[in-house]
Scaffold this motif. Structure first.
Motif, PDB file in Angstrom:
ATOM      1  N   LYS A   3       9.569  43.308 155.152  1.00 42.53           N
ATOM      2  CA  LYS A   3      10.176  43.850 153.941  1.00 42.53           C
ATOM      3  C   LYS A   3      11.605  43.330 153.814  1.00 42.53           C
ATOM      4  CE  LYS A   3       7.656  48.233 154.497  1.00 42.53           C
ATOM      5  NZ  LYS A   3       7.802  49.699 154.699  1.00 42.53           N
ATOM      6  N   ASP A   4      12.146  43.399 152.619  1.00 43.09           N
ATOM      7  CA  ASP A   4      13.548  43.044 152.393  1.00 43.09           C
ATOM      8  C   ASP A   4      14.422  44.274 152.620  1.00 43.09           C
ATOM      9  OD1 ASP A   4      12.646  40.565 151.683  1.00 43.09           O
ATOM     10  OD2 ASP A   4      12.858  40.881 149.522  1.00 43.09           O
ATOM     11  N   PHE A   5      15.654  44.006 153.073  1.00 41.02           N
ATOM     12  CA  PHE A   5      16.622  45.088 153.270  1.00 41.02           C
ATOM     13  C   PHE A   5      17.850  44.819 152.406  1.00 41.02           C
ATOM     14  CE2 PHE A   5      20.476  46.543 155.651  1.00 41.02           C
ATOM     15  CZ  PHE A   5      20.309  47.909 155.435  1.00 41.02           C
ATOM     16  N   LEU A   6      18.250  45.825 151.628  1.00 39.22           N
ATOM     17  CA  LEU A   6      19.416  45.711 150.752  1.00 39.22           C
ATOM     18  C   LEU A   6      20.459  46.740 151.154  1.00 39.22           C
ATOM     19  CD1 LEU A   6      20.911  44.726 148.152  1.00 39.22           C
ATOM     20  CD2 LEU A   6      19.652  46.516 146.916  1.00 39.22           C
ATOM     21  N   HIS A  41      14.106  38.072 160.975  1.00 42.27           N
ATOM     22  CA  HIS A  41      14.352  38.177 159.534  1.00 42.27           C
ATOM     23  C   HIS A  41      14.484  36.786 158.935  1.00 42.27           C
ATOM     24  CE1 HIS A  41      18.639  37.052 159.875  1.00 42.27           C
ATOM     25  NE2 HIS A  41      18.585  37.684 161.030  1.00 42.27           N
ATOM     26  N   GLY A  42      14.511  36.740 157.616  1.00 47.22           N
ATOM     27  CA  GLY A  42      14.684  35.476 156.914  1.00 47.22           C
ATOM     28  C   GLY A  42      16.126  35.289 156.468  1.00 47.22           C
ATOM     29  N   GLU A  43      16.277  34.721 155.304  1.00 47.44           N
ATOM     30  CA  GLU A  43      17.608  34.387 154.774  1.00 47.44           C
ATOM     31  C   GLU A  43      18.430  35.643 154.492  1.00 47.44           C
ATOM     32  OE1 GLU A  43      19.387  31.666 151.070  1.00 47.44           O
ATOM     33  OE2 GLU A  43      17.304  32.366 151.062  1.00 47.44           O
ATOM     34  N   ILE A  44      19.753  35.540 154.718  1.00 45.54           N
ATOM     35  CA  ILE A  44      20.675  36.617 154.355  1.00 45.54           C
ATOM     36  C   ILE A  44      21.462  36.161 153.127  1.00 45.54           C
ATOM     37  CG2 ILE A  44      22.643  38.025 155.053  1.00 45.54           C
ATOM     38  CD1 ILE A  44      21.743  37.810 157.915  1.00 45.54           C
ATOM     39  N   LEU A  45      21.305  36.879 152.034  1.00 44.73           N
ATOM     40  CA  LEU A  45      22.039  36.585 150.803  1.00 44.73           C
ATOM     41  C   LEU A  45      23.179  37.586 150.667  1.00 44.73           C
ATOM     42  CD1 LEU A  45      18.984  36.105 148.408  1.00 44.73           C
ATOM     43  CD2 LEU A  45      20.201  34.347 149.700  1.00 44.73           C
ATOM     44  N   SER A  46      24.295  37.143 150.132  1.00 42.08           N
ATOM     45  CA  SER A  46      25.433  38.046 149.974  1.00 42.08           C
ATOM     46  C   SER A  46      25.895  38.068 148.522  1.00 42.08           C
ATOM     47  CB  SER A  46      26.587  37.629 150.898  1.00 42.08           C
ATOM     48  OG  SER A  46      26.957  36.291 150.678  1.00 42.08           O
ATOM     49  N   SER A  49      31.424  41.675 143.774  1.00 41.36           N
ATOM     50  CA  SER A  49      32.171  41.709 142.522  1.00 41.36           C
ATOM     51  C   SER A  49      33.381  42.592 142.806  1.00 41.36           C
ATOM     52  CB  SER A  49      31.307  42.286 141.387  1.00 41.36           C
ATOM     53  OG  SER A  49      31.227  43.701 141.469  1.00 41.36           O
ATOM     54  N   PRO A  50      34.263  42.797 141.854  1.00 41.61           N
ATOM     55  CA  PRO A  50      35.422  43.659 142.144  1.00 41.61           C
ATOM     56  C   PRO A  50      35.045  45.058 142.612  1.00 41.61           C
ATOM     57  CG  PRO A  50      35.766  42.449 140.105  1.00 41.61           C
ATOM     58  CD  PRO A  50      34.360  42.176 140.523  1.00 41.61           C
ATOM     59  N   ARG A  51      33.796  45.479 142.316  1.00 45.34           N
ATOM     60  CA  ARG A  51      33.410  46.854 142.643  1.00 45.34           C
ATOM     61  C   ARG A  51      32.268  46.954 143.646  1.00 45.34           C
ATOM     62  NH1 ARG A  51      32.180  50.817 138.268  1.00 45.34           N
ATOM     63  NH2 ARG A  51      30.809  49.240 137.344  1.00 45.34           N
ATOM     64  N   ARG A  52      31.952  45.858 144.338  1.00 45.28           N
ATOM     65  CA  ARG A  52      30.821  45.965 145.261  1.00 45.28           C
ATOM     66  C   ARG A  52      30.858  44.857 146.306  1.00 45.28           C
ATOM     67  NH1 ARG A  52      27.154  46.891 141.379  1.00 45.28           N
ATOM     68  NH2 ARG A  52      28.807  46.593 139.863  1.00 45.28           N
ATOM     69  N   LEU A  53      30.310  45.184 147.484  1.00 39.75           N
ATOM     70  CA  LEU A  53      30.005  44.224 148.536  1.00 39.75           C
ATOM     71  C   LEU A  53      28.554  44.486 148.916  1.00 39.75           C
ATOM     72  CD1 LEU A  53      33.164  44.753 150.795  1.00 39.75           C
ATOM     73  CD2 LEU A  53      32.777  42.823 149.247  1.00 39.75           C
ATOM     74  N   ALA A  54      27.737  43.443 148.995  1.00 41.01           N
ATOM     75  CA  ALA A  54      26.313  43.678 149.251  1.00 41.01           C
ATOM     76  C   ALA A  54      25.703  42.525 150.028  1.00 41.01           C
ATOM     77  CB  ALA A  54      25.558  43.869 147.934  1.00 41.01           C
ATOM     78  N   VAL A  55      24.661  42.870 150.819  1.00 46.09           N
ATOM     79  CA  VAL A  55      23.865  41.857 151.512  1.00 46.09           C
ATOM     80  C   VAL A  55      22.393  42.172 151.288  1.00 46.09           C
ATOM     81  CG1 VAL A  55      25.501  41.162 153.297  1.00 46.09           C
ATOM     82  CG2 VAL A  55      24.069  43.177 153.664  1.00 46.09           C
ATOM     83  N   LEU A  56      21.613  41.119 151.139  1.00 41.92           N
ATOM     84  CA  LEU A  56      20.167  41.238 150.995  1.00 41.92           C
ATOM     85  C   LEU A  56      19.537  40.390 152.096  1.00 41.92           C
ATOM     86  CD1 LEU A  56      17.564  42.021 149.500  1.00 41.92           C
ATOM     87  CD2 LEU A  56      17.930  40.059 147.991  1.00 41.92           C
ATOM     88  N   VAL A  57      18.847  41.060 153.029  1.00 42.28           N
ATOM     89  CA  VAL A  57      18.218  40.372 154.159  1.00 42.28           C
ATOM     90  C   VAL A  57      16.731  40.247 153.847  1.00 42.28           C
ATOM     91  CG1 VAL A  57      17.939  40.328 156.655  1.00 42.28           C
ATOM     92  CG2 VAL A  57      19.904  41.512 155.649  1.00 42.28           C
ATOM     93  N   LYS A  58      16.269  39.017 153.763  1.00 41.16           N
ATOM     94  CA  LYS A  58      14.882  38.755 153.365  1.00 41.16           C
ATOM     95  C   LYS A  58      13.940  38.845 154.574  1.00 41.16           C
ATOM     96  CE  LYS A  58      14.153  37.097 149.692  1.00 41.16           C
ATOM     97  NZ  LYS A  58      13.794  37.717 148.373  1.00 41.16           N
ATOM     98  N   ASP A  59      12.701  39.260 154.290  1.00 39.86           N
ATOM     99  CA  ASP A  59      11.602  39.202 155.273  1.00 39.86           C
ATOM    100  C   ASP A  59      11.964  39.807 156.622  1.00 39.86           C
ATOM    101  OD1 ASP A  59       9.917  37.837 153.457  1.00 39.86           O
ATOM    102  OD2 ASP A  59      10.920  35.956 153.939  1.00 39.86           O
ATOM    103  N   VAL A  60      12.411  41.044 156.622  1.00 43.87           N
ATOM    104  CA  VAL A  60      12.783  41.721 157.861  1.00 43.87           C
ATOM    105  C   VAL A  60      11.531  42.279 158.533  1.00 43.87           C
ATOM    106  CG1 VAL A  60      14.113  43.608 158.862  1.00 43.87           C
ATOM    107  CG2 VAL A  60      15.046  42.313 156.935  1.00 43.87           C
ATOM    108  N   ALA A  61      11.373  42.007 159.826  1.00 40.40           N
ATOM    109  CA  ALA A  61      10.221  42.524 160.570  1.00 40.40           C
ATOM    110  C   ALA A  61      10.258  44.046 160.606  1.00 40.40           C
ATOM    111  CB  ALA A  61      10.221  41.956 161.981  1.00 40.40           C
ATOM    112  N   GLU A  62       9.067  44.670 160.642  1.00 38.34           N
ATOM    113  CA  GLU A  62       9.005  46.126 160.600  1.00 38.34           C
ATOM    114  C   GLU A  62       9.373  46.764 161.930  1.00 38.34           C
ATOM    115  OE1 GLU A  62       6.349  48.241 157.775  1.00 38.34           O
ATOM    116  OE2 GLU A  62       5.011  46.577 158.245  1.00 38.34           O
ATOM    117  N   LYS A  63       9.377  45.973 163.002  1.00 31.15           N
ATOM    118  CA  LYS A  63       9.777  46.505 164.298  1.00 31.15           C
ATOM    119  C   LYS A  63      10.308  45.377 165.165  1.00 31.15           C
ATOM    120  CE  LYS A  63       6.488  47.622 167.275  1.00 31.15           C
ATOM    121  NZ  LYS A  63       6.590  46.606 168.333  1.00 31.15           N
ATOM    122  N   GLN A  64      11.058  45.781 166.196  1.00 26.47           N
ATOM    123  CA  GLN A  64      11.514  44.809 167.175  1.00 26.47           C
ATOM    124  C   GLN A  64      10.313  44.227 167.904  1.00 26.47           C
ATOM    125  OE1 GLN A  64      13.819  47.557 169.526  1.00 26.47           O
ATOM    126  NE2 GLN A  64      15.780  46.701 168.799  1.00 26.47           N
ATOM    127  N   ALA A  65      10.423  43.018 168.363  1.00 27.39           N
ATOM    128  CA  ALA A  65       9.369  42.441 169.192  1.00 27.39           C
ATOM    129  C   ALA A  65       9.355  43.150 170.546  1.00 27.39           C
ATOM    130  CB  ALA A  65       9.618  40.946 169.384  1.00 27.39           C
TER     131      ALA A  65
END
Length: 688
Positions: A3-6, A41-46, A49-65
Motif C-alpha cells: 500500500k502507499d503511505f501518505l 517500499h518503492g519511490e518516496i515522493l515529496s 507549499s507555504p502551508r504544508r510538508l508531505a511525503v508519499l511512500v509508494k508500495d510499502v510492504a504490509e509487514k517487516q520481513a
C-alpha cells in the motif's frame, strides 16, 4: 498487498527560505525510518507549499520481513558447571534471549569458543509501526521556531492539520491537540477542504483545489510563464535561481504577471531599482537585449488569472512607493560629504567589547599597512591604502544603505566616485565586503583584496580576543566566512604572505589597543587553528588525501599558496613508484632528527664513511639551491636524494657510542630535516 503511505503536516505559512531544507529533512527522516525498520517500499515522493510538508511512500510492504537474529553469549569454558550441566551464566543468557538452553550452539571466534544463539524474529505489521511517525514530526529541527497556546512543542509554525494514511486507513496519533485524519486543505482563498481516500490521489486532489503540491512542477510552471512573457514582449528576464526558489516557496498556485513603473525612476542607480524589486518585493527585473534595465517588472501571484488588472495595479502602487523612498534617500545622500559621514562613525558601536566603527577602521588601517610592507607596496600604493581605510565604511550612515543594507559598499563606491575619490579607492570600498559567502565572488583589484583581508583578519582576531569564538553550528558574526575569505583572497592573488608572522603582529596590535583579556599566545593559537581548519576544508574540496592534508598543515599555516601547491603535488604523485621509498627515507631522517639536542657545527673530520660525506654534500647543495627552487623541483630533489639517504643509513650508525660523532650525525640529520619539514611533515603520510 503493498500500500502507499501518505504523511502531510499542515501548517500556518512558513518562511519561504526554510521550506526547501525542511522538506528535504522530512524526506530523509522518512527514508531512514523505513530503512531502520527494514520495511520494503518503492519511490518516496515529496511535496510542499507555504502551508504544508508531505511525503508519499509508494508500495510499502504490509509487514517487516521475517529475520534471523544472532547473539553471542559467554565463553564455552564457563558455559558448564563442574557436573557438566549448564552454568548459571549459560542459563541466564538463554533466559535473556527467550530460548530453551537446548537451542544454544557454540562457535569459535579468534581461537575461543562462545555460546551463540540464532532465533527467528517474525516481522511486525507496518500499520503497527507507523504511529512512530509522530516522533519523526516532533523531532524535526528548524532554524526558527515558535510555540503557540499552552503547547510545549516548538515548531517552525503552528500545526493546523495532519494526514497519516496507509492505504485507506488513517494511522492514529495526535500532536498539540491536532489528530491525524485524511482531510487536507486547498488554496487559502480559491480552494476548500478535500478528503484523500487514497494516497495516490493526493497530488491530483490538491491540484483540483488550486494547489500545485510538487515544488518542481510549480517552479517549472513559473519558469515557463516567464519565458512566454519574454517571447511575447521581447524582454530579457535573467534567470535568478535564488529568487525563483524563494518565490516558488511563497505560492501554491502560481500565475506570472508583469507591471510597470515610471521611467523617471530609471535615473536612480540601477542597484537601488533592482534591490527594491528583488529583495523587498520579490519581483524579477526586466532588461532589453542590450542589457539595459527597463521600467517593467515580473511578479508571481498566488492565485489564478481572475482580476489580474487589479493585482497588477496593486503591485505597481507598492513598488512606486518603494522607488519614491529610494529616490528621496538617494537625493538626500548626495548632499552628504564623505568626511562628515566618517565623523559619524565614531558614534556607531561596532561591538560593545570592540569599540566604535571608527576605532575598528583605525585598527584595520594598521593591519593593511603591515600587509603592504610585507608585499613591498610603494608609497603611492600605501597612500591609497590610507585613504581607503580612512573612509571605507562611510556609506553605513547614508540613507540608502540604512533602507537597503544589501547595498553597503556598492553605494559607497558610487558616492565616492561622485565626490572625486580615486577609482581604485572607490572600488576597494565595494570590494572589501567580498566574498559575501563561503564560495562568493572575490575582489578583482589588489587594493580591494588587501583591504578585504585586513578587515576580515582584524575582525577574526578582535572577536577571538574577547572570547567570541564560533561553536558548533553557531557563528553569529560569520567568522568562518571571514576566515575562508582571507585564505581564498590570498590564493587568488598568489600572495606568499608569512601568515604566521602577520597573525602574531595583528594579535599584538589588538592587545596594545586594549582589546580583550585573553593572552596573546592563546589568541594567536586559537586563530591559527581556526584558519588551519578552513585551509583543511579547502584541501578536502580539492580531493587531497587526509594524511597529506595532515602533513602539510602540521605546522602553523604560513605561506598559504605554497601549502596548497605542495599538498596537490604530494597528492598527484602518491601513486608513483618512487613515492613510497622516498617518503620512507625522508621520514626516517625526520624521526631520527627528533633526537637532536645540542646545536653544533658539522665537522667533516668526524665523518667515518663516504656516505656521510655524500649526504653532507647534498645538504650543502640544498642550502644553496632550495631558495630558488619551485615546489615541484624541491620534491624532485627529495626523490633524487633518496638513494643517498638509504646508503647513509646502510653504512652509518647514527646513535654512535662516541658522543661527539653522535652529535655530529644528529646535527647533519637535523639540518636536513628542516628542509623536509618546511615542505611537509613526511612521517604523517601513510605509505603502508
Amino acid at each position: 498487498m503493498n500500500k502507499d503511505f501518505l504523511l502531510e503536516i499542515g501548517l500556518e505559512e512558513m518562511p519561504a527560505k526554510y521550506i526547501t531544507d525542511s522538506l528535504k529533512q522530512l524526506e530523509e527522516r522518512t527514508a531512514n525510518w523505513f530503512l531502520e525498520q527494514k520495511i520494503e517500499h518503492g519511490e518516496i515522493l515529496s511535496f510542499q507549499s507555504p502551508r504544508r510538508l508531505a511525503v508519499l511512500v509508494k508500495d510499502v510492504a504490509e509487514k517487516q520481513a521475517d529475520r534471523v537474529e544472532e547473539a553471542k553469549g559467554p565463553a564455552k569454558k564457563i558455559a558448564f558447571d563442574e557436573t557438566g550441566d549448564w552454568s548459571k551464566a549459560a542459563l541466564g543468557f538463554a533466559r535473556g534471549q527467550g530460548v530453551d538452553p537446548t537451542e544454544l550452539t557454540f562457535r569459535e571466534l579468534k581461537g575461543v569458543e562462545y555460546i551463540y544463539i540464532e532465533k527467528k524474529v517474525a516481522g511486525v505489521e507496518t500499520i503497527q509501526l507507523l504511529p512512530e511517525f509522530k516522533k519523526i514530526i516532533t523531532d524535526m529541527a528548524f532554524p526558527v521556531n515558535m510555540h503557540w497556546g499552552a503547547n510545549e512543542l516548538r515548531y517552525i509554525r503552528p500545526i493546523k492539520w495532519l494526514i497519516a494514511l496507509f492505504g485507506e486507513t488513517v494511522i492514529p496519533f495526535e500532536i498539540t491537540g491536532v489528530k491525524t485524519g485524511n482531510t487536507t486543505r486547498g488554496h487559502r482563498f480559491l480552494g476548500k477542504e478535500v478528503t484523500i481516500s487514497n494516497p495516490a490521489d493526493y497530488e491530483m486532489k490538491l491540484l483540483e483545489q488550486f494547489v500545485v503540491a510538487d515544488p518542481t512542477k510549480r517552479k517549472s510552471a513559473i519558469r515557463e510563464q516567464i519565458e512566454e512573457i519574454e517571447a511575447v514582449k521581447g524582454w530579457v528576464i535573467p534567470q535568478d535561481e535564488a529568487l525563483l526558489e524563494e518565490v516558488n516557496n511563497l505560492v501554491e498556485y502560481p500565475t506570472v504577471l508583469d507591471g510597470a513603473f515610471e521611467e523617471h525612476f530609471l535615473t536612480l542607480p540601477e542597484e537601488i531599482l533592482i534591490t527594491s524589486m528583488k529583495e523587498h518585493q520579490r519581483y524579477f527585473p526586466v532588461f532589453n537585449a542590450e542589457d539595459v534595465l527597463l521600467p517593467h517588472f515580473i511578479t508571481v501571484r498566488n492565485g489564478n488569472h481572475e482580476h489580474l488588472d487589479m493585482v497588477v495595479r496593486g503591485n505597481e502602487k507598492v513598488l512606486r512607493a518603494r522607488l519614491s523612498d529610494g529616490q528621496f534617500f538617494y537625493d538626500e545622500d548626495l548632499k552628504i560629504k564623505i568626511d562628515d559621514a566618517v565623523q559619524k562613525l565614531s558614534h556607531i558601536v561596532f561591538h560593545e567589547k570592540l569599540g566604535s566603527l571608527s576605532e575598528k577602521m583605525k585598527r584595520v588601517q594598521k593591519v593593511a599597512l603591515l600587509i603592504a610592507d610585507l608585499l613591498d607596496w610603494n608609497k603611492d600604493e600605501q597612500a591609497d591604502i590610507i585613504r581607503a581605510t580612512d573612509i571605507y565604511k562611510f556609506d553605513l550612515v547614508t540613507n540608502v544603505v540604512g533602507e537597503f543594507p544589501e547595498l553597503q559598499g556598492i553605494m559607497g563606491e558610487k558616492y565616492a566616485l561622485l565626490q572625486g575619490e580615486k577609482a581604485e579607492v572607490a572600488t576597494a570600498i565595494r570590494e572589501h565586503y567580498m566574498p559575501t559567502s563561503a564560495d562568493g565572488a572575490l575582489p578583482e583589484t589588489e587594493l580591494g583584496s588587501l583591504i578585504a583581508i585586513s578587515d576580515k583578519l582584524e575582525t577574526l582576531v578582535s572577536f577571538f580576543c574577547v572570547g567570541l569564538i564560533p561553536t558548533g553550528s553557531q557563528d553569529p558574526f560569520s567568522l568562518r566566512r571571514s576566515a575562508f575569505g582571507v585564505i581564498r583572497i590570498i590564493l587568488k592573488n598568489g600572495w606568499n604572505l608569512p601568515l604566521a608572522e602577520l597573525l602574531h603582529a595583528v594579535v599584538e596590535m589588538e592587545k596594545e589597543a586594549g582589546i580583550g583579556e585573553i593572552s596573546a599566545a592563546e589568541v594567536y593559537q586559537d586563530v591559527q587553528n581556526f584558519l588551519k581548519n578552513r585551509l583543511r576544508v579547502i584541501l578536502q574540496d580539492e580531493k587531497v588525501r587526509a594524511d597529506i592534508i595532515d602533513a602539510v598543515t602540521s605546522e602553523d599555516s604560513n605561506f598559504v599558496p605554497l601549502i596548497i601547491e605542495r599538498a596537490k603535488l604530494l597528492n598527484e604523485n602518491a601513486k608513483s613508484e618512487w613515492f613510497r621509498p622516498t617518503i620512507e627515507a625522508l621520514s626516517r631522517v625526520s624521526n631520527l632528527a627528533k633526537k637532536h639536542v645540542d646545536d653544533v657545527e658539522i665537522d667533516e673530520s668526524l665523518f667515518e664513511n663516504a656516505s656521510e660525506k655524500a649526504l653532507f654534500d647534498e645538504l650543502t647543495l640544498m642550502k644553496r639551491d632550495f631558495p630558488s627552487l619551485s615546489s615541484a623541483e624541491r620534491l624532485e630533489r627529495f626523490a633524487e636524494l633518496r638513494s643517498t639517504i638509504d646508503a647513509y643509513f646502510d653504512e652509518t650508525l647514527v646513535m654512535s657510542d662516541d658522543e661527539q660523532v653522535r652529535s655530529n650525525r644528529l646535527e647533519l640529520l637535523f639540518e636536513l630535516a628542516l628542509f623536509i619539514k618546511e615542505f611537509a611533515e613526511m612521517d604523517a603520510i601513510n605509505v603502508k
